[in-house]
Motif scaffolding. Structure first.
Motif, PDB file in Angstrom:
ATOM      1  N   TYR A 171      -5.444  -4.715  -3.220  1.00  0.00           N
ATOM      2  CA  TYR A 171      -4.059  -5.161  -3.139  1.00  0.00           C
ATOM      3  C   TYR A 171      -4.018  -6.680  -2.985  1.00  0.00           C
ATOM      4  O   TYR A 171      -4.867  -7.279  -2.314  1.00  0.00           O
ATOM      5  N   TYR A 220      -1.306  -4.014  -7.400  1.00  0.00           N
ATOM      6  CA  TYR A 220      -2.223  -2.909  -7.073  1.00  0.00           C
ATOM      7  C   TYR A 220      -3.240  -2.749  -8.193  1.00  0.00           C
ATOM      8  O   TYR A 220      -2.872  -2.610  -9.366  1.00  0.00           O
ATOM      9  N   PHE A 229       2.848   1.619  -3.634  1.00  0.00           N
ATOM     10  CA  PHE A 229       2.042   2.025  -4.787  1.00  0.00           C
ATOM     11  C   PHE A 229       1.462   3.422  -4.634  1.00  0.00           C
ATOM     12  O   PHE A 229       1.022   4.028  -5.618  1.00  0.00           O
ATOM     13  N   GLU A 244      -9.156   0.894  -3.810  1.00  0.00           N
ATOM     14  CA  GLU A 244      -7.976   0.169  -4.252  1.00  0.00           C
ATOM     15  C   GLU A 244      -8.016  -1.286  -3.775  1.00  0.00           C
ATOM     16  O   GLU A 244      -8.501  -1.577  -2.691  1.00  0.00           O
ATOM     17  N   ALA A 291       0.828  -1.207   0.000  1.00  0.00           N
ATOM     18  CA  ALA A 291       0.000   0.000   0.000  1.00  0.00           C
ATOM     19  C   ALA A 291       0.863   1.257   0.000  1.00  0.00           C
ATOM     20  O   ALA A 291       0.569   2.238  -0.702  1.00  0.00           O
TER      21      ALA A 291
END
Length: 320
Positions: A269, A182, A63, A267, A60
């Motif tokens: 991951y 990502y 990216f 987002e 996290a």
């Protein structure tokens, strides 16, 4: 989070300790899962949650840096480093995948015999100076997930009816690759052929995936010819058969189409590990008891096969 009704969940308790009954039980469950769909979850796999959490936190943070910063570790010819958005296009896909990822492999110095011999994909990793803590977090995850992969292959061997230690000699200098991935939120007006990862099968033997709570991973079910969700399960890893293991098993174990569409609104991951053999390991169905007359595949070096698939799908390699 609850278990998906569509994919088997297999308990790996006792496998790491080498308990024969546990390995046999897991092997039987893996055989059924790999014959039916080629995908399953594993729990009690031995990878400490704290190690997973540190690696996911590193993903996290990494990216979140701007592209110009991440470009300092842009992917090199060894397939190590940061892959920008749009850098991967799966075979038969009409658009690049809507994702970024950072790839690492076995850490080897420039004077390692495999590197000096020009073995593709070998060498040192690219670590960002702007985020030094990422090296420790990801290297620790790489080590622990590799142990889980080796344990898993013992059960896979039993499921195939071969010696429990068959794969160990093929993994003396693994071609294991681990990727932090990502996925931005899926564009609301995206066309139907836009995916986080387009439908594909994996290249190698087995893949071990840790995913966050976002969902989005889907598997193509053969019996219904429809897409089913691989719903996130706390503490689990998603495992799937890749093309090399399908070939090795003469298609007894299935390599199944899967895709990602991140419709969570935020987002997503994940950390994918492609747990593959030594580059020169020969993949031959005859070594798994298949008669030469009924073998569907010619022997191939694991690394040569994987390299060709990477060459076919990665934009930076096509430009080179």
């Amino acid at each position: 989070m609850t278990a998906s009704a569509n994919l088997p969940l297999i308990d790996m308790s006792g496998v790491r300790e080498g308990d024969p009954a546990s390995i046999r039980r897991a092997g039987e469950a893996i055989r059924q899962a790999c014959v039916d769909i080629g995908f399953f979850y594993i729990v009690n796999h031995g990878v400490p949650q704290a190690v997973i959490d540190r690696a996911m936190a590193a993903a996290a943070q990494f990216f979140a840096y701007p592209a110009e910063t991440k470009r300092q570790v842009a992917v090199n010819k060894r397939h190590r480093g940061w892959h920008a958005l749009g850098g991967a296009t799966m075979y038969e896909a009409t658009k690049p995948d809507f994702k970024e990822f950072f790839s690492m492999g076995l850490e080897l110095p420039e004077d390692d015999p495999s590197v000096l011999a020009g073995e593709a994909l070998r060498g040192p990793n690219q670590w960002p100076d702007f985020m030094p803590q990422m090296r420790e977090a990801l290297a620790e995850y790489y080590t622990e997930i590799g142990k889980a992969g080796a344990d898993l292959l013992k059960a896979v061997a039993v499921g195939l009816g071969i010696d429990v230690d068959f794969f160990s000699s093929k993994y003396q200098k693994t071609l294991q690759r681990t990727q932090m991935v990502y996925y931005p939120p899926h564009p609301p007006m995206a066309e139907a052929d836009q995916f986080g990862v387009a439908p594909h099968t994996d290249y190698g033997c087995i893949t071990l995936l840790y995913q966050d709570n976002s969902g989005g991973l889907q598997v193509r079910e053969l019996s219904s010819d429809s897409w089913i969700d691989a719903t996130p399960i706390a503490g689990s890893l998603v495992v799937n058969v890749g093309d090399l293991l399908a070939h090795w098993s003469n298609n007894r174990f299935r390599s199944t189409l899967h895709r990602v569409i991140n419709k969570s609104g935020h987002e997503r991951y994940s950390i994918a590990t492609f747990f593959d053999p030594t580059y020169s390991a020969v993949v031959d169905p005859c070594d798994l008891g298949i008669d030469a007359a009924t073998s569907r595949y010619q022997p191939v070096a694991a690394g040569d096969y994987i390299l060709k698939r990477i060459d076919d799908s990665m934009a930076y390699r096509k430009k080179a």
